[in-house]
Design a protein around this motif. Structure first.
Motif, short mmCIF file in Angstrom:
data_model
loop_
_atom_site.label_atom_id
_atom_site.label_comp_id
_atom_site.label_asym_id
_atom_site.label_seq_id
_atom_site.Cartn_x
_atom_site.Cartn_y
_atom_site.Cartn_z
N ALA A 183 -14.74 46.71 -21.90
CA ALA A 183 -13.67 46.50 -21.18
C ALA A 183 -13.92 45.68 -19.51
N GLY A 184 -15.75 45.54 -20.16
CA GLY A 184 -15.62 44.18 -18.79
C GLY A 184 -15.63 42.98 -20.00
N LEU A 185 -15.25 42.57 -20.77
CA LEU A 185 -14.86 41.17 -21.05
C LEU A 185 -13.10 41.02 -20.61
N ARG A 186 -12.92 42.04 -20.91
CA ARG A 186 -10.98 42.12 -20.51
C ARG A 186 -10.92 42.38 -18.90
N GLU A 187 -12.35 42.20 -18.25
CA GLU A 187 -12.51 42.70 -16.26
C GLU A 187 -12.41 40.95 -16.31
N ALA A 191 -10.08 38.46 -13.77
CA ALA A 191 -10.26 38.24 -12.44
C ALA A 191 -10.24 36.47 -12.55
N HIS A 192 -10.11 36.56 -10.89
CA HIS A 192 -9.82 35.38 -10.19
C HIS A 192 -10.61 35.68 -8.89
N GLY A 193 -11.72 34.15 -8.78
CA GLY A 193 -12.64 33.95 -7.47
C GLY A 193 -13.39 34.84 -7.37
N PRO A 194 -14.21 35.57 -6.67
CA PRO A 194 -15.41 36.14 -6.03
C PRO A 194 -15.90 37.14 -7.37
N ALA A 195 -14.37 37.93 -7.78
CA ALA A 195 -14.00 38.67 -8.44
C ALA A 195 -14.25 38.35 -9.71
N LYS A 196 -14.30 37.82 -10.20
CA LYS A 196 -14.35 37.22 -11.42
C LYS A 196 -16.30 37.05 -11.68
N ALA A 197 -16.55 36.05 -10.57
CA ALA A 197 -18.12 35.81 -10.61
C ALA A 197 -18.97 37.05 -10.69
N ALA A 198 -18.05 38.46 -9.58
CA ALA A 198 -19.00 39.12 -9.96
C ALA A 198 -18.90 40.65 -10.83
N ALA A 199 -17.51 40.43 -12.18
CA ALA A 199 -17.36 40.92 -12.84
C ALA A 199 -18.03 40.49 -13.87
N LEU A 240 -25.09 31.81 -25.55
CA LEU A 240 -23.61 31.78 -24.52
C LEU A 240 -23.64 31.88 -23.35
N LEU A 241 -24.18 33.77 -23.70
CA LEU A 241 -24.12 33.39 -22.29
C LEU A 241 -24.89 32.61 -20.67
N ALA A 242 -25.89 31.80 -21.59
CA ALA A 242 -27.08 31.38 -20.49
C ALA A 242 -26.50 30.16 -20.21
N GLU A 243 -25.40 29.82 -20.93
CA GLU A 243 -24.43 28.58 -20.61
C GLU A 243 -23.68 28.68 -19.83
N LEU A 244 -23.04 30.16 -20.12
CA LEU A 244 -21.41 30.07 -19.06
C LEU A 244 -22.87 30.53 -17.31
N ASP A 245 -23.78 31.14 -17.92
CA ASP A 245 -24.71 31.70 -15.93
C ASP A 245 -24.15 30.08 -15.44
N ARG A 246 -24.09 28.58 -16.13
CA ARG A 246 -24.97 27.37 -15.45
C ARG A 246 -23.24 27.35 -14.91
N LEU A 247 -21.99 27.29 -15.32
CA LEU A 247 -20.99 27.01 -14.97
C LEU A 247 -19.99 27.72 -14.33
N ASP A 248 -19.84 27.48 -13.12
CA ASP A 248 -18.52 27.28 -12.26
C ASP A 248 -17.68 28.94 -13.43
N ASP A 273 -13.75 29.36 -18.48
CA ASP A 273 -12.92 29.78 -19.21
C ASP A 273 -12.79 29.97 -20.95
N SER A 274 -12.54 28.71 -21.43
CA SER A 274 -12.72 27.97 -22.90
C SER A 274 -14.46 28.86 -23.44
N ARG A 275 -15.56 28.65 -22.98
CA ARG A 275 -16.36 28.88 -23.11
C ARG A 275 -16.69 30.79 -23.09
N PHE A 276 -16.29 31.31 -21.54
CA PHE A 276 -16.05 32.13 -22.31
C PHE A 276 -15.57 32.91 -23.16
N THR A 277 -14.16 32.69 -23.42
CA THR A 277 -13.06 33.08 -24.31
C THR A 277 -14.25 32.88 -25.75
N ARG A 278 -14.81 32.08 -26.03
CA ARG A 278 -15.75 32.35 -27.59
C ARG A 278 -16.73 32.78 -27.80
N LEU A 279 -17.52 33.18 -26.06
CA LEU A 279 -17.97 34.41 -26.37
C LEU A 279 -18.01 36.51 -26.60
#
Length: 175
Positions: free
Chosen positions: A23-27, A31-39, A81-89, A96-102
């Motif tokens: 469910a979190g992956l789908r969220e 999501a977009h903007g600040p909601a995406k960062a929080a999710a 992969l989580l650590a890589e995503l952590d460093r990205l906006d 988005d590309s790396r998140f899809t892979r994750l």
């Protein structure tokens, strides 16, 4: 943690977490903007707690009856992969590309656990032991930081891992 979670044995508890992760992956994906960062911060916390707790609680118990090497490799790669995503906006296309892979890898990993590992856990461990392991998994989840500032700080993944490990060590040193 819901009150009914108190009685869940380890496999049911982990299956519930898998559903939350999906469910979190789908969220995050929608999501977009600040909601995406929080999710993403919420999802990162859940995945980190889940994988660390499995590594500290379930996998050591199952090593004698199941080869967990591939699961550990998948989990290590997921953490990277989580650590890589952590460093990205989260607003970037690279995120988005790396998140899809994750997401693809996490779903494949969860499917593998559900098909290969969890049936063996249920077959080889009696209900009392699975309930004890479920309790340790809940302690690990409760130990992880829940406040947004601690979950979003630099090094959050490492901090979560260490707190979960400490909680698990404490649970097993008293039992």
């Amino acid at each position: 943690m819901a009150a009914h979670d108190l009685d869940l044995e380890a496999v049911d508890f982990l299956l519930n977490q898998h559903a939350q992760i999906r469910a979190g992956l789908r969220e995050v994906a929608s999501a977009h903007g600040p909601a995406k960062a929080a999710a993403f911060a919420d999802l990162r916390r859940l995945i980190t707690v889940h994988e660390t707790a499995e590594q500290e609680v379930l996998h050591p118990r199952m090593r004698s009856v199941l080869d967990v090497t591939s699961l550990l490799g998948q989990e290590k790669h997921g953490t990277e992969l989580l650590a890589e995503l952590d460093r990205l906006d989260p607003a970037s296309s690279e995120f988005d590309s790396r998140f899809t892979r994750l997401a693809v890898e996490i779903i494949a990993h969860a499917d593998h656990e559900e098909i290969e590992e969890f049936p063996v856990v249920r077959e080889r461990l009696d209900l009392d032991e699975r309930i004890r392991l479920g309790h340790a998994l809940r302690l690990a989840e409760a130990a992880a930081p829940r406040h947004p500032q601690s979950a979003e700080a630099p090094g959050a993944v490492a901090a979560i891992v260490e707190r979960v490990r400490e909680a698990v060590r404490g649970a097993f040193s008293h039992g």
